[in-house]
Design a protein around this motif. Structure first.
Motif, short mmCIF file in Angstrom:
data_model
loop_
_atom_site.label_atom_id
_atom_site.label_comp_id
_atom_site.label_asym_id
_atom_site.label_seq_id
_atom_site.Cartn_x
_atom_site.Cartn_y
_atom_site.Cartn_z
N HIS A 97 0.84 -1.21 0.00
CA HIS A 97 0.00 0.00 0.00
C HIS A 97 0.87 1.26 0.00
O HIS A 97 0.55 2.24 -0.67
CB HIS A 97 -0.90 -0.04 1.24
N PHE A 98 1.99 1.21 0.77
CA PHE A 98 2.82 2.41 0.90
C PHE A 98 4.28 2.17 0.54
O PHE A 98 5.11 3.05 0.71
CB PHE A 98 2.70 2.97 2.33
N ASP B 234 -3.09 -4.38 -2.39
CA ASP B 234 -2.42 -3.50 -1.43
C ASP B 234 -3.16 -3.44 -0.09
O ASP B 234 -2.67 -2.84 0.87
CB ASP B 234 -2.37 -2.09 -2.02
N GLY B 235 -4.34 -4.02 -0.05
CA GLY B 235 -5.14 -4.01 1.17
C GLY B 235 -6.33 -4.92 0.95
O GLY B 235 -6.57 -5.36 -0.18
N SER B 236 -7.06 -5.19 2.03
CA SER B 236 -8.24 -6.04 1.86
C SER B 236 -9.23 -5.78 2.98
O SER B 236 -8.84 -5.66 4.15
CB SER B 236 -7.85 -7.52 1.90
N PRO B 237 -10.51 -5.73 2.63
CA PRO B 237 -11.52 -5.75 3.69
C PRO B 237 -11.42 -7.07 4.45
O PRO B 237 -10.99 -8.09 3.89
CB PRO B 237 -12.85 -5.65 2.94
N VAL B 238 -11.79 -7.02 5.73
CA VAL B 238 -11.79 -8.24 6.55
C VAL B 238 -13.11 -8.33 7.29
O VAL B 238 -13.77 -7.32 7.52
CB VAL B 238 -10.64 -8.24 7.60
N ARG B 239 -13.49 -9.53 7.66
CA ARG B 239 -14.56 -9.71 8.63
C ARG B 239 -13.88 -9.91 9.96
O ARG B 239 -13.26 -10.95 10.20
CB ARG B 239 -15.43 -10.92 8.27
N ARG C 298 2.44 -8.02 -0.66
CA ARG C 298 1.04 -7.87 -1.09
C ARG C 298 0.17 -8.77 -0.22
O ARG C 298 0.67 -9.63 0.51
CB ARG C 298 0.94 -8.26 -2.55
N VAL C 299 -1.14 -8.56 -0.33
CA VAL C 299 -2.06 -9.30 0.56
C VAL C 299 -1.81 -10.80 0.50
O VAL C 299 -1.78 -11.48 1.52
CB VAL C 299 -3.53 -8.95 0.24
N GLY C 300 -1.61 -11.32 -0.72
CA GLY C 300 -1.42 -12.77 -0.88
C GLY C 300 -0.17 -13.31 -0.23
O GLY C 300 -0.02 -14.53 -0.07
#
Ligand SMILES: Nc1ccccc1C(=O)C[C@H](N)C(=O)O
Ligand SMILES: [Zn+2]
Ligand SMILES: [Zn+2]
Length: 207
Positions: A58-59, A196-201, A65-67
């Protein structure tokens, strides 16, 4: 109930997004009537919508990365600290807190009052908190705020300092109804390999 406390913002058209960023949308590509069998939806959103994690990419162009993130960071014992009303988040404002024995801390600042709008200002994280957290074995910092840096920051000193010290970032958790204490946290990102990011529950269960 199940014992799990949902600390996620719901994702619908009402979720506030970073000024200028992609608005959230969910719509049906086909209704059951159109397809003859099923409702099928599609989603558009910024990767930094609602309750979400930041991947270092992201920065940082070279950042993970998310993966590539270690899932172990995002599940396990977590301490919730109540710091309602603090002006910034740093070693001084967390002092006196016993945070050994957990690798994750969530801080309730209460500063994002009206969750239907994006906040105008937030208490930022002092970059000096990063080595302080690392020293105590913390690998995840979660806040009830949309960023760890001031909203107008371009150089993102807290994001960088946290990443350099191996502290992962969880933003936008909802801690309005959560008491300080020790919980089990689950907040896995989606398997968005290059993101670069991900929503989460995100959810907590008292320990
Ligand atoms: N969505 C954005 C659009 C433009 C500029 C920044 C953002 C951010 O999301 C930054 C924030 N510190 C974040 O990590 O969520
Ligand atoms: Zn973010
Ligand atoms: Zn961020």
């Amino acid at each position: 109930m199940s014992g799990w406390i949902d600390i996620s913002q719901f994702l619908d058209e009402g979720v506030p997004v970073w000024p200028g960023d992609t608005p959230f949308s969910y719509r049906l590509t086909w209704t059951k009537e159109e397809s003859g069998s099923v409702n099928v939806g599609q989603v558009a959103m910024s990767t930094h919508t609602g309750t979400h994690i930041d991947a270092p990419f992201h920065f940082d162009e070279e950042g993970k990365r998310v993966g590539e993130l270690d899932l172990a960071v995002y599940a396990g014992p977590a301490k919730v600290l109540d710091r309602e009303g603090i002006g910034w988040i740093g070693p001084e404002t967390l002092a006196g807190e016993e945070i050994t024995g957990v690798e994750r801390i969530l801080i309730r600042t209460g500063a994002w009052k009206d969750r239907s709008r994006f906040p105008k200002a937030i208490p930022p994280v002092d970059p000096a908190l990063a080595p302080w957290l690392k020293q105590r074995g913390i690998r995840l910092l979660g806040l009830d705020l949309p960023s760890v840096d001031p909203l107008d920051s371009k150089d993102l000193p807290a994001h960088h300092a946290l990443a350099r010290h191996g502290v992962h970032i969880l933003e936008g958790v909802v801690l309005d109804e959560v008491q300080a204490g020790t919980y089990e946290l689950v907040a896995f990102p989606l398997p968005l390999k290059q993101a670069d990011g991900s929503p989460v529950r995100a959810a907590l269960r008292p320990l």
